[in-house]
Design a protein around this motif. Structure first.
Motif, PDB file in Angstrom:
ATOM      1  N   CYS A  18       0.848  -1.183   0.000  1.00 38.87           N
ATOM      2  CA  CYS A  18       0.000   0.000   0.000  1.00 38.87           C
ATOM      3  C   CYS A  18       0.888   1.239   0.000  1.00 38.87           C
ATOM      4  O   CYS A  18       1.867   1.313   0.750  1.00 38.87           O
ATOM      5  CB  CYS A  18      -0.894   0.011   1.240  1.00 38.87           C
ATOM      6  N   LYS A  62      -0.428   4.385   0.472  1.00 35.04           N
ATOM      7  CA  LYS A  62      -1.237   5.504   0.946  1.00 35.04           C
ATOM      8  C   LYS A  62      -0.719   6.176   2.230  1.00 35.04           C
ATOM      9  O   LYS A  62      -0.921   7.346   2.439  1.00 35.04           O
ATOM     10  CB  LYS A  62      -2.684   5.039   1.169  1.00 35.04           C
ATOM     11  N   TYR A  63      -0.127   5.430   3.109  1.00 35.18           N
ATOM     12  CA  TYR A  63       0.398   5.983   4.370  1.00 35.18           C
ATOM     13  C   TYR A  63      -0.631   6.804   5.137  1.00 35.18           C
ATOM     14  O   TYR A  63      -0.355   7.955   5.538  1.00 35.18           O
ATOM     15  CB  TYR A  63       1.676   6.815   4.122  1.00 35.18           C
ATOM     16  N   CYS A  64      -1.827   6.268   5.324  1.00 38.72           N
ATOM     17  CA  CYS A  64      -2.788   6.918   6.235  1.00 38.72           C
ATOM     18  C   CYS A  64      -2.088   7.028   7.585  1.00 38.72           C
ATOM     19  O   CYS A  64      -1.348   6.110   7.977  1.00 38.72           O
ATOM     20  CB  CYS A  64      -4.054   6.076   6.343  1.00 38.72           C
ATOM     21  N   TYR A  94      -2.618   6.634  10.630  1.00 38.38           N
ATOM     22  CA  TYR A  94      -2.804   5.693  11.750  1.00 38.38           C
ATOM     23  C   TYR A  94      -2.344   4.280  11.408  1.00 38.38           C
ATOM     24  O   TYR A  94      -2.312   3.400  12.260  1.00 38.38           O
ATOM     25  CB  TYR A  94      -4.304   5.619  12.123  1.00 38.38           C
ATOM     26  N   CYS A  95      -1.985   4.010  10.137  1.00 39.23           N
ATOM     27  CA  CYS A  95      -1.960   2.632   9.656  1.00 39.23           C
ATOM     28  C   CYS A  95      -0.549   2.059   9.481  1.00 39.23           C
ATOM     29  O   CYS A  95       0.332   2.697   8.906  1.00 39.23           O
ATOM     30  CB  CYS A  95      -2.717   2.555   8.337  1.00 39.23           C
ATOM     31  N   VAL A 149       0.099  -0.756   7.814  1.00 39.54           N
ATOM     32  CA  VAL A 149       0.184  -1.639   6.639  1.00 39.54           C
ATOM     33  C   VAL A 149       1.337  -1.297   5.673  1.00 39.54           C
ATOM     34  O   VAL A 149       2.080  -2.188   5.251  1.00 39.54           O
ATOM     35  CB  VAL A 149      -1.173  -1.708   5.892  1.00 39.54           C
ATOM     36  N   PRO A 150       1.536  -0.012   5.300  1.00 37.71           N
ATOM     37  CA  PRO A 150       2.630   0.264   4.366  1.00 37.71           C
ATOM     38  C   PRO A 150       3.994  -0.191   4.903  1.00 37.71           C
ATOM     39  O   PRO A 150       4.905  -0.475   4.123  1.00 37.71           O
ATOM     40  CB  PRO A 150       2.589   1.785   4.201  1.00 37.71           C
ATOM     41  N   GLN A 172      -4.690  -4.782  -0.241  1.00 28.30           N
ATOM     42  CA  GLN A 172      -4.943  -3.762   0.790  1.00 28.30           C
ATOM     43  C   GLN A 172      -5.650  -2.561   0.179  1.00 28.30           C
ATOM     44  O   GLN A 172      -6.391  -1.862   0.834  1.00 28.30           O
ATOM     45  CB  GLN A 172      -3.632  -3.298   1.438  1.00 28.30           C
ATOM     46  N   HIS A 205      -9.912   1.963  -1.330  1.00 30.20           N
ATOM     47  CA  HIS A 205      -9.748   3.299  -0.752  1.00 30.20           C
ATOM     48  C   HIS A 205     -10.625   4.248  -1.575  1.00 30.20           C
ATOM     49  O   HIS A 205     -10.515   4.268  -2.805  1.00 30.20           O
ATOM     50  CB  HIS A 205      -8.284   3.720  -0.842  1.00 30.20           C
ATOM     51  N   ARG A 225      -6.455  11.051   4.718  1.00 32.59           N
ATOM     52  CA  ARG A 225      -7.273  10.203   3.840  1.00 32.59           C
ATOM     53  C   ARG A 225      -7.527  10.834   2.463  1.00 32.59           C
ATOM     54  O   ARG A 225      -7.997  10.160   1.551  1.00 32.59           O
ATOM     55  CB  ARG A 225      -8.618   9.890   4.519  1.00 32.59           C
TER      56      ARG A 225
HETATM   57 FE1  SF4 Z   1      -3.227   1.663   3.085  1.00 34.52          FE
HETATM   58 FE2  SF4 Z   1      -5.763   1.191   3.876  1.00 34.52          FE
HETATM   59 FE3  SF4 Z   1      -3.779   1.353   5.674  1.00 34.52          FE
HETATM   60 FE4  SF4 Z   1      -4.606   3.548   4.417  1.00 34.52          FE
HETATM   61  S1  SF4 Z   1      -5.837   2.271   5.825  1.00 34.52           S
HETATM   62  S2  SF4 Z   1      -2.455   2.944   4.756  1.00 34.52           S
HETATM   63  S3  SF4 Z   1      -5.068   2.721   2.415  1.00 34.52           S
HETATM   64  S4  SF4 Z   1      -3.998  -0.180   4.092  1.00 34.52           S
END
Ligand code: SF4
Ligand code: SAM
Length: 486
Positions: A193, A195-197, A199-200, A202-203, A238, A273, A312
């Motif tokens: 991913c 996006k680097y939201c 709070y997240c 995942v990246p 993701q 997203h 976002r």
């Molecule tokens: Fe990526 Fe979704 Fe996490 Fe945002 S919330 S960083 S889009 S995985």
């Protein structure tokens, strides 16, 4: 004399295999180089999202070629593998408590091999290996397909090693591997991913976005349908609607190609997203016949200012505009979402905006979470005045509010007939009911015509007679068997 075959190390090179039969038990033994693999049992403990469950299934597929079968009892296992999730602290805590329990098993039987994979191992593999003496190896999210190499090394006597490198190859090219006999399959189309939201995690645990090529996926699905009886696919990633950007391809184009596959009944995709929902994709929702009438579109918050702090890149108005466009394109579409409450310093007014958005969007269901600070993310650095008890109170409020909305939506379904693919049954207070999901992903229960009738993976029509906030129940009107009518 044994028979020889190529290595089954998930498409990688490795020692040539020899299959021999144990002269005493008659059981198959796989020999790889100097190492013998008699029949063994693997126990998986998977945490987190569908992506992780899908990765576990891939690992199980590979391990079968090392003579492993799955066990549901960790006490019976020769190999214990954790597939971890780092998205919220709760999943983390559960993993650590499970890892602690396994210590006792290892103390009883030193031969048990223990490995930890997935998101926690990606970022903390080295520390895990160092800290937990009973852990043999750790591996990251990008080396799932190397599981046999890792297990080989463990059985070759190596201990305390980790592999959490990123896959640096330009292409993301895989073939879907399934081990179950169901007509439903997850098909991974994009990983990572970008996006680097704020709070997240995942990246940081799944790396940069990388898509498979459209043609490869279409061929993969064609084979699943033709040779493995797959009728329903869920395209997985993701952020699936970022699919193909680097290759000049798009999710909508992929859906249009998959829509042409004869024998495929239903196409779902998750997760999206909102920023990447293009007009082309909205159009696909109105046109593609096999595309599900359901879209999971995480909004996270109804407050403009919270969405800004979350990075976002859309406003609540833009999100509601998207919902409207999707509903115009496909009037039968059903929407669901993810909500995070208690983002750092979320005010009461900002929280109220989320309740307002729920009223306006009329989601069919939501997944809701209290914000959980993840080390390494931007939001974890924000000095926060909100208490955990306030966060949890807001979570309960949001859930109660949404359940009222859902109750109304579902009570309006009474009297309608819905087609479902039956995926299981359960017995409550001695009464057997079967259940399945509609095209638009709603759960429907029904009583069998006779108690001994097996409806598993049948397509049936059910007339809805009652509902709750979470599901509908009804009476079976027609059973089509394992193929729906054309
Ligand atoms: Fe990526 Fe979704 Fe996490 Fe945002 S919330 S960083 S889009 S995985
Ligand atoms: N890619 C999807 C998107 O853009 O919305 C979400 C994938 S994420 C694995 C699933 C959900 O976990 C998110 O939608 C979000 O609601 C929730 N989540 C992620 N990080 C979180 C955090 N730090 N605290 C609470 N919930 C979180």
């Amino acid at each position: 004399m044994g028979s020889f075959m190529e290595s089954g190390l998930g498409g990688q090179s490795g020692p040539i295999e020899e299959i021999i039969l144990d002269p005493i038990t008659g059981k198959k033994i796989i020999k790889k180089g100097t190492i013998s693999f008699p029949p063994r049992k693997v126990f998986f403990k998977t945490f987190g999202c569908q992506m992780n469950y899908h990765d576990t299934e891939r690992m199980l597929f590979h391990l079968k070629s090392l003579n492993f079968t799955q066990t549901e009892e960790k006490e019976n296992a020769d190999l214990i593998l954790f597939n971890t999730c780092a998205i919220r602290d709760l999943a983390n805590t559960k993993f650590y408590s499970n890892l602690g329990e396994v210590k006792k098993l290892k103390a009883k039987d030193q031969k048990v091999v223990v490995g930890v994979g997935g998101c926690v191992a990606q970022t903390e593999g080295k520390e895990l290996i160092k800290k937990y003496k009973h852990l043999d190896f750790a591996f990251g999210t990008d080396v799932i397909d190397s599981i046999n190499d890792l297990v080989y090394r463990a059985y070759a006597g190596e201990s305390k090693f980790k592999m959490n490198a990123w896959d640096r190859s330009e292409n993301f090219s895989i073939e879907t591997k399934i081990t179950h006999g169901s007509p439903q399959a997850f098909v991974n189309i994009i990983k990572g991913c970008n996006k680097y939201c704020s709070y997240c995690i995942v990246p940081y645990t799944r790396g940069k976005e990388k898509s498979r090529r459209l043609a490869e996926i279409v061929e993969d699905v064609r084979k699943l349908v033709r040779f493995q009886g797959i009728q329903e696919i869920t395209l997985l990633g993701q952020n699936v609607n970022s699919f193909g950007k680097e290759n000049g391809e798009s999710l909508a184009q992929l859906i249009f190609e998959l829509d042409k596959i004869e024998g495929l009944q239903l196409i779902r995709y998750t997760t999206s997203h909102p920023y990447d929902v293009t007009d082309e994709l909205i159009y696909a929702h109105g046109i593609a016949k096999k595309l599900s009438n359901h879209l999971h579109l995480p909004v996270q918050s109804g407050s403009k200012t919270v969405l800004e702090r979350m990075l976002r890149e859309y406003t609540p108005e833009a999100f509601l505009g998207l919902c409207e466009k999707l509903r115009v394109s496909n009037p039968n579409i059903v929407l669901s979402t993810d909500i995070i409450v208690g983002f750092p310093n979320e005010t009461e007014e900002e929280f109220q905006c989320t309740l307002d958005l729920l009223n306006k969007a009329q989601f069919d269901f939501i997944y809701s979470y209290a914000f959980s600070p993840r080390p390494g993310t931007k939001a974890a650095l924000i000095e926060d005045t909100l208490s955990d008890s306030e966060r949890n109170l807001r979570l309960r409020k949001v859930q109660k509010h949404q359940l009222e909305i859902q109750s109304k939506i579902r009570s309006n379904l009474v009297g309608q007939t819905m087609r479902i693919l039956v995926d299981g049954n359960n017995t409550m207070k001695g009464v057997l009911t079967w259940k399945g999901r509609t095209n638009c992903n709603r759960i429907v229960h029904f009583h069998p015509e006779t108690v001994d009738k097996n409806y598993q993976w049948h397509w049936v029509d059910v007339e809805i007679t009652s509902s709750t906030a979470l599901s509908c129940s009804g009476r079976i009107k027609k059973d089509y068997g394992k193929l729906p009518p054309k």
